[in-house]
Design a protein around this motif. Structure first.
Motif, PDB file in Angstrom:
ATOM      1  N   VAL A 199      55.019 -46.889  77.091  1.00  0.00           N
ATOM      2  CA  VAL A 199      54.019 -46.631  76.060  1.00  0.00           C
ATOM      3  C   VAL A 199      53.338 -45.305  76.382  1.00  0.00           C
ATOM      4  CG1 VAL A 199      51.878 -47.459  75.027  1.00  0.00           C
ATOM      5  CG2 VAL A 199      53.631 -49.099  75.724  1.00  0.00           C
ATOM      6  N   LYS A 200      53.164 -44.453  75.382  1.00  0.00           N
ATOM      7  CA  LYS A 200      52.404 -43.215  75.561  1.00  0.00           C
ATOM      8  C   LYS A 200      51.007 -43.460  75.012  1.00  0.00           C
ATOM      9  CE  LYS A 200      56.404 -40.256  75.218  1.00  0.00           C
ATOM     10  NZ  LYS A 200      57.099 -39.229  74.447  1.00  0.00           N
ATOM     11  N   GLY A 201      49.992 -43.151  75.815  1.00  0.00           N
ATOM     12  CA  GLY A 201      48.634 -43.409  75.367  1.00  0.00           C
ATOM     13  C   GLY A 201      47.651 -42.363  75.849  1.00  0.00           C
ATOM     14  N   ALA A 202      46.459 -42.415  75.256  1.00  0.00           N
ATOM     15  CA  ALA A 202      45.397 -41.466  75.605  1.00  0.00           C
ATOM     16  C   ALA A 202      44.041 -42.106  75.325  1.00  0.00           C
ATOM     17  CB  ALA A 202      45.550 -40.186  74.799  1.00  0.00           C
ATOM     18  N   PHE A 203      43.014 -41.546  75.942  1.00  0.00           N
ATOM     19  CA  PHE A 203      41.633 -41.985  75.741  1.00  0.00           C
ATOM     20  C   PHE A 203      40.778 -40.761  75.493  1.00  0.00           C
ATOM     21  CE2 PHE A 203      37.355 -42.536  77.516  1.00  0.00           C
ATOM     22  CZ  PHE A 203      36.914 -43.589  76.745  1.00  0.00           C
ATOM     23  N   ARG A 204      39.776 -40.926  74.617  1.00  0.00           N
ATOM     24  CA  ARG A 204      38.783 -39.870  74.363  1.00  0.00           C
ATOM     25  C   ARG A 204      37.413 -40.534  74.250  1.00  0.00           C
ATOM     26  NH1 ARG A 204      38.783 -34.625  72.389  1.00  0.00           N
ATOM     27  NH2 ARG A 204      40.987 -34.749  71.873  1.00  0.00           N
ATOM     28  N   LEU A 242      38.691 -40.025  84.468  1.00  0.00           N
ATOM     29  CA  LEU A 242      38.028 -39.921  83.162  1.00  0.00           C
ATOM     30  C   LEU A 242      36.620 -39.343  83.315  1.00  0.00           C
ATOM     31  CD1 LEU A 242      39.028 -43.404  81.677  1.00  0.00           C
ATOM     32  CD2 LEU A 242      40.076 -41.195  81.182  1.00  0.00           C
ATOM     33  N   PRO A 243      36.512 -38.074  83.740  1.00  0.00           N
ATOM     34  CA  PRO A 243      35.181 -37.482  83.856  1.00  0.00           C
ATOM     35  C   PRO A 243      34.516 -37.361  82.484  1.00  0.00           C
ATOM     36  CG  PRO A 243      36.861 -35.801  84.086  1.00  0.00           C
ATOM     37  CD  PRO A 243      37.581 -37.125  84.017  1.00  0.00           C
ATOM     38  N   PHE A 260      42.370 -37.602  77.306  1.00  0.00           N
ATOM     39  CA  PHE A 260      42.935 -37.882  78.622  1.00  0.00           C
ATOM     40  C   PHE A 260      44.225 -38.673  78.422  1.00  0.00           C
ATOM     41  CE2 PHE A 260      38.357 -37.536  79.264  1.00  0.00           C
ATOM     42  CZ  PHE A 260      38.287 -36.658  80.330  1.00  0.00           C
ATOM     43  N   ILE A 261      45.342 -38.077  78.802  1.00  0.00           N
ATOM     44  CA  ILE A 261      46.643 -38.729  78.656  1.00  0.00           C
ATOM     45  C   ILE A 261      46.812 -39.743  79.786  1.00  0.00           C
ATOM     46  CG2 ILE A 261      49.139 -38.366  78.563  1.00  0.00           C
ATOM     47  CD1 ILE A 261      47.561 -37.121  76.214  1.00  0.00           C
ATOM     48  N   ALA A 262      47.244 -40.943  79.440  1.00  0.00           N
ATOM     49  CA  ALA A 262      47.472 -41.990  80.443  1.00  0.00           C
ATOM     50  C   ALA A 262      48.765 -41.701  81.192  1.00  0.00           C
ATOM     51  CB  ALA A 262      47.529 -43.350  79.777  1.00  0.00           C
ATOM     52  N   GLN A 263      48.721 -41.814  82.482  1.00  0.00           N
ATOM     53  CA  GLN A 263      49.899 -41.571  83.318  1.00  0.00           C
ATOM     54  C   GLN A 263      50.422 -42.879  83.894  1.00  0.00           C
ATOM     55  OE1 GLN A 263      51.208 -38.490  83.518  1.00  0.00           O
ATOM     56  NE2 GLN A 263      49.575 -37.756  82.197  1.00  0.00           N
TER      57      GLN A 263
END
Length: 87
Positions: free
Chosen positions: A32-37, A56-57, A63-66
């Motif tokens: 799964v490709k994901g990100a958070f903002r 996650l500063p 922020f791309i999840a690795q």
């Protein structure tokens, strides 16, 4: 595309939208490709804190999840999984 709103209850009991997770459905390999903002309201709040100070500063960026799950580690235990299937 999957979108999840992240809510946080701050020390003063204010419940605030913290940000949004976006993720793709699993690909043929199960990744799964994901990100958070972070939301602007959260970044602007005086009691806001980084959900993960290392990955996650408190800045306005995606922020791309690795991880294979497509989410940052701080969110993994909060999401449903298939643990019960393995019992």
């Amino acid at each position: 595309m999957i979108k999840l709103n992240v809510m946080v209850t701050l020390p003063d009991a204010t419940r605030l939208p913290c940000g949004e997770i976006v993720a793709t459905p699993p690909d043929s390999q199960g990744l799964v490709k994901g990100a958070f903002r972070y939301s602007k309201a959260y970044l602007d709040h005086s009691l806001a804190f980084p959900l993960d100070p290392v990955t996650l500063p408190m800045i306005s960026k995606e922020f791309i999840a690795q991880s294979p799950a497509g989410v940052h580690a701080v969110f993994e235990d909060a999401l449903p999984d298939d643990w019960e299937k393995n019992c």
